[in-house]
Structure formats: structure tokens, C-alpha cells
Design a protein around this motif. Sequence first.
Motif, PDB file in Angstrom:
ATOM      1  N   PRO A  97     -10.077  -7.953  -7.043  1.00 37.06           N
ATOM      2  CA  PRO A  97     -10.400  -6.523  -6.942  1.00 37.06           C
ATOM      3  C   PRO A  97      -9.320  -5.668  -7.597  1.00 37.06           C
ATOM      4  O   PRO A  97      -8.167  -6.077  -7.722  1.00 37.06           O
ATOM      5  N   THR A  98      -9.699  -4.478  -8.036  1.00 40.48           N
ATOM      6  CA  THR A  98      -8.749  -3.545  -8.644  1.00 40.48           C
ATOM      7  C   THR A  98      -8.787  -2.230  -7.882  1.00 40.48           C
ATOM      8  O   THR A  98      -9.823  -1.838  -7.346  1.00 40.48           O
ATOM      9  N   ALA A  99      -7.624  -1.560  -7.840  1.00 43.74           N
ATOM     10  CA  ALA A  99      -7.514  -0.300  -7.103  1.00 43.74           C
ATOM     11  C   ALA A  99      -7.012   0.794  -8.041  1.00 43.74           C
ATOM     12  O   ALA A  99      -6.295   0.517  -9.007  1.00 43.74           O
ATOM     13  N   PRO A 100      -7.374   2.049  -7.775  1.00 43.25           N
ATOM     14  CA  PRO A 100      -6.852   3.159  -8.575  1.00 43.25           C
ATOM     15  C   PRO A 100      -5.325   3.205  -8.503  1.00 43.25           C
ATOM     16  O   PRO A 100      -4.725   2.927  -7.463  1.00 43.25           O
ATOM     17  N   GLU A 101      -4.703   3.545  -9.605  1.00 46.04           N
ATOM     18  CA  GLU A 101      -3.243   3.573  -9.666  1.00 46.04           C
ATOM     19  C   GLU A 101      -2.683   4.595  -8.678  1.00 46.04           C
ATOM     20  O   GLU A 101      -3.158   5.727  -8.582  1.00 46.04           O
ATOM     21  N   GLY A 102      -1.672   4.177  -7.913  1.00 47.29           N
ATOM     22  CA  GLY A 102      -0.990   5.075  -6.990  1.00 47.29           C
ATOM     23  C   GLY A 102      -1.638   5.230  -5.639  1.00 47.29           C
ATOM     24  O   GLY A 102      -1.085   5.904  -4.760  1.00 47.29           O
ATOM     25  N   ILE A 103      -2.800   4.644  -5.404  1.00 48.69           N
ATOM     26  CA  ILE A 103      -3.481   4.810  -4.123  1.00 48.69           C
ATOM     27  C   ILE A 103      -2.696   4.098  -3.026  1.00 48.69           C
ATOM     28  O   ILE A 103      -2.098   3.033  -3.247  1.00 48.69           O
ATOM     29  N   ALA A 134      -8.908  -2.253  11.471  1.00 54.74           N
ATOM     30  CA  ALA A 134      -8.902  -3.154  10.317  1.00 54.74           C
ATOM     31  C   ALA A 134      -7.475  -3.427   9.835  1.00 54.74           C
ATOM     32  O   ALA A 134      -7.120  -4.561   9.507  1.00 54.74           O
ATOM     33  N   MET A 135      -6.646  -2.386   9.796  1.00 54.25           N
ATOM     34  CA  MET A 135      -5.266  -2.565   9.341  1.00 54.25           C
ATOM     35  C   MET A 135      -4.432  -3.320  10.367  1.00 54.25           C
ATOM     36  O   MET A 135      -3.547  -4.107   9.998  1.00 54.25           O
ATOM     37  N   THR A 136      -4.717  -3.107  11.641  1.00 49.38           N
ATOM     38  CA  THR A 136      -4.005  -3.850  12.675  1.00 49.38           C
ATOM     39  C   THR A 136      -4.367  -5.334  12.612  1.00 49.38           C
ATOM     40  O   THR A 136      -3.500  -6.208  12.697  1.00 49.38           O
ATOM     41  N   SER A 137      -5.646  -5.631  12.430  1.00 53.92           N
ATOM     42  CA  SER A 137      -6.114  -7.017  12.394  1.00 53.92           C
ATOM     43  C   SER A 137      -5.502  -7.796  11.241  1.00 53.92           C
ATOM     44  O   SER A 137      -5.276  -9.002  11.344  1.00 53.92           O
ATOM     45  N   THR A 138      -5.247  -7.125  10.135  1.00 60.43           N
ATOM     46  CA  THR A 138      -4.714  -7.787   8.943  1.00 60.43           C
ATOM     47  C   THR A 138      -3.216  -7.586   8.779  1.00 60.43           C
ATOM     48  O   THR A 138      -2.643  -7.969   7.748  1.00 60.43           O
ATOM     49  N   ASP A 139      -2.575  -6.970   9.772  1.00 65.82           N
ATOM     50  CA  ASP A 139      -1.119  -6.810   9.787  1.00 65.82           C
ATOM     51  C   ASP A 139      -0.614  -5.967   8.613  1.00 65.82           C
ATOM     52  O   ASP A 139       0.395  -6.292   7.981  1.00 65.82           O
ATOM     53  N   VAL A 140      -1.313  -4.872   8.305  1.00 64.38           N
ATOM     54  CA  VAL A 140      -0.860  -3.978   7.233  1.00 64.38           C
ATOM     55  C   VAL A 140      -0.656  -2.546   7.730  1.00 64.38           C
ATOM     56  O   VAL A 140      -0.407  -1.639   6.934  1.00 64.38           O
ATOM     57  N   LEU A 141      -0.725  -2.344   9.041  1.00 59.39           N
ATOM     58  CA  LEU A 141      -0.599  -0.995   9.577  1.00 59.39           C
ATOM     59  C   LEU A 141       0.778  -0.400   9.281  1.00 59.39           C
ATOM     60  O   LEU A 141       0.900   0.798   8.997  1.00 59.39           O
ATOM     61  N   GLU A 142       1.815  -1.236   9.292  1.00 51.90           N
ATOM     62  CA  GLU A 142       3.169  -0.741   9.083  1.00 51.90           C
ATOM     63  C   GLU A 142       3.423  -0.303   7.637  1.00 51.90           C
ATOM     64  O   GLU A 142       4.401   0.388   7.362  1.00 51.90           O
ATOM     65  N   ILE A 143       2.564  -0.713   6.724  1.00 50.27           N
ATOM     66  CA  ILE A 143       2.730  -0.315   5.318  1.00 50.27           C
ATOM     67  C   ILE A 143       1.629   0.640   4.890  1.00 50.27           C
ATOM     68  O   ILE A 143       1.317   0.771   3.704  1.00 50.27           O
ATOM     69  N   ALA A 144       1.041   1.351   5.844  1.00 47.43           N
ATOM     70  CA  ALA A 144      -0.105   2.221   5.573  1.00 47.43           C
ATOM     71  C   ALA A 144       0.193   3.278   4.518  1.00 47.43           C
ATOM     72  O   ALA A 144      -0.687   3.659   3.746  1.00 47.43           O
ATOM     73  N   ASP A 145       1.433   3.767   4.450  1.00 53.73           N
ATOM     74  CA  ASP A 145       1.771   4.852   3.521  1.00 53.73           C
ATOM     75  C   ASP A 145       2.258   4.358   2.165  1.00 53.73           C
ATOM     76  O   ASP A 145       2.513   5.178   1.273  1.00 53.73           O
ATOM     77  N   ARG A 146       2.366   3.067   1.995  1.00 48.89           N
ATOM     78  CA  ARG A 146       2.916   2.550   0.732  1.00 48.89           C
ATOM     79  C   ARG A 146       1.833   2.438  -0.340  1.00 48.89           C
ATOM     80  O   ARG A 146       0.675   2.092  -0.043  1.00 48.89           O
ATOM     81  N   PRO A 147       2.179   2.707  -1.600  1.00 42.73           N
ATOM     82  CA  PRO A 147       1.211   2.519  -2.688  1.00 42.73           C
ATOM     83  C   PRO A 147       0.898   1.035  -2.883  1.00 42.73           C
ATOM     84  O   PRO A 147       1.777   0.174  -2.718  1.00 42.73           O
ATOM     85  N   ILE A 148      -0.342   0.763  -3.222  1.00 41.93           N
ATOM     86  CA  ILE A 148      -0.768  -0.619  -3.460  1.00 41.93           C
ATOM     87  C   ILE A 148       0.068  -1.269  -4.563  1.00 41.93           C
ATOM     88  O   ILE A 148       0.385  -2.461  -4.512  1.00 41.93           O
ATOM     89  N   ASP A 149       0.450  -0.472  -5.569  1.00 52.05           N
ATOM     90  CA  ASP A 149       1.187  -1.008  -6.715  1.00 52.05           C
ATOM     91  C   ASP A 149       2.524  -1.632  -6.313  1.00 52.05           C
ATOM     92  O   ASP A 149       3.058  -2.472  -7.043  1.00 52.05           O
TER      93      ASP A 149
END
Length: 327
Positions: A97-103, A134-149
Amino acid sequence: MEKSAVEKPVTKHSLAAEGLAVGYDQRQIIDDLSVEIPTGKITVIVGANACGKSTLLKTLARLLKPSKGTVLLDGKSIQSIPTREVATKLGLLPQSPTAPEGITVADLVGRGRYPRTRWIRQWTKTDDEAVAQAMTSTDVLEIADRPIDELSGGQRQRVWIAMALAQETDILLLDEPTTFLDLTHQFEVLDLLVDLNKRDARTIVLVLHDLNQACRFGDHLIAMKNGAIVAKGNPDDVITEEVVHDVFGLHVKIIPDPVAGTPMVVPLGRHTTRTDRATDIPATSAADVPADPSASPASADPAAGNPAAAALAASAAANGVCRPTDR
């Protein structure tokens, strides 16, 4: 009697395919394939590279249109169902999958709620809760504000899975969801899929390369070769020595998984027995390796059983074949 507030009605969306023919650029990948996905079960599609696993998954998700045949969602041609309605019943996590830059992570996961929003239905607390869960289940809640890049490959994969979970569909298709993940996160993701299946009776279809993981976590397996289904059913019926050799061209032994009791695949390669580890290998294991019909009897080889003599013989042979003057 009044229903419990936590009780969730079980939906039974069905997914099947009849007579599929699918290809790319005039090259046929799948021809006359029919399959019924068990409702409320975890189905794992296995097979060698380029056998049609991802093509089948994309066709089931309506990303590819078959040249013949049809995909049936709840008994209706999926091509005739509006896109938004399909997206509320069926979710897909593609292979790359691809995501918009900076999201950011939170923004991307939130996009999983898109099929459930309308111009007259704005974002609600329910959407917030679905994204957070969904973010808690996949252990990504702590990085919620970080850009995907800025994330590692494993972190990105977990974010994409979170987005698929936030969509809250009753059918979830995932193409190699454990790619880029270390062993710990592979099992966390697969355990999560089992939790979703047990909690919501969610129908899950995923492509995996690891046969042992497929056997442990799958209720129903589909083995593919050259765009066709070779075997399907429960792991004990599908993962046999004969089927694995047919599908992958690999000789294996099948033993019970000591943890789960499901079939466990032990490959037999050219270096199954190592002379420097001979004391650690059961005496019967070498006899289980399929015989090489081109091999000469050991008694006919004076170097058999003598590593030093074998090395000298190989050196002499190389000296007579590989001299630069003979090329």
C-alpha cells in the motif's frame, strides 16, 4: 428479552467466486477457478511465488475485474454493488500500500472510516473509538502523531493493518500482512486476527508464505499452483508431504506442532544432515531423505565416508576441468 448492551449482532456476509478467469496484459493467471470462502472462519491462501494468490485476493476484493466468471458478495455479483456498500462489508490490505506524503498515523488510520461517513453524517465519537481501538490493537497508538514517512517497515505495516481494522468490515482480506514484521510482531498480528475472528465472527482471508503459521492460525487452507486450487480444507488435509512437494517442489516431513498440534512442515534440503552435527541428528533422519536417483552407490565411491579422500578427489576433478587453458 432485552439484549445486552455489549452484545453485537452477528452478520453473515458471504464471499465466493464462480468460474473466474483473470490475467494481466494478455497473460492468463487464473482460469476457471471457483471457490467458496467459509463464513466466520480464517482462510489462509498458500502457494509458491507467482501462483496467483494475490491475483485471487485482489479479484475477490474487486480490485481486478475478471474476464470471465464472477465474484459473489452475499450472493450478488460484486461488480453490481455500489463501491461504498462493498467497502462497508469487505476490507482489503494490499501487499504494497502507498500513503500520501507527510500523512500522520492517526490520519491514515482514520481514513479507514471513510466508507461509513456521509456529508450528512459527520465524524462522531463512534469513529474516534473505532480508530483508537484499531491503533491500540496494533500497538501504534503511541506513534499516532508521527508521519508515516518516518516509520520503519514493520511500523508502517502495523499502521496499515490498523486502518483496515478501523474500517470495521465483516470480511477482511489481507495480502501477506506479516511482511516486514519481526517474529514477535508477526505473532501479535496473527493473534489479533484470531481475536477478531472469535470476538466478531469476522471472516478473514489472508495470504501467508509461512506454512507453519498458516496451519496454526488458519481454520481453512487453500493451496494454489499455476493459478488453480490444488487442495482446500482444514490444515491436516491440505498440508501433506505430497501436496507440499506438488505445490512447492520441496521434499518435507510433516510432524505434529509440539505447541498447537497442527501440521508442522520440516523441509528436507540438500544439507539436511551436516557431518559436523552428526551426533545431534537421530539415526533415522538421513534415511527419510528421498533418494537421489542420479547418485552412485556408496560402495562404488572409494572416497565415501572419508572426507579427506573426497576433498582430494574433488580437487583432482577440478584440476582437470577448470584449467584456464582449457576454456
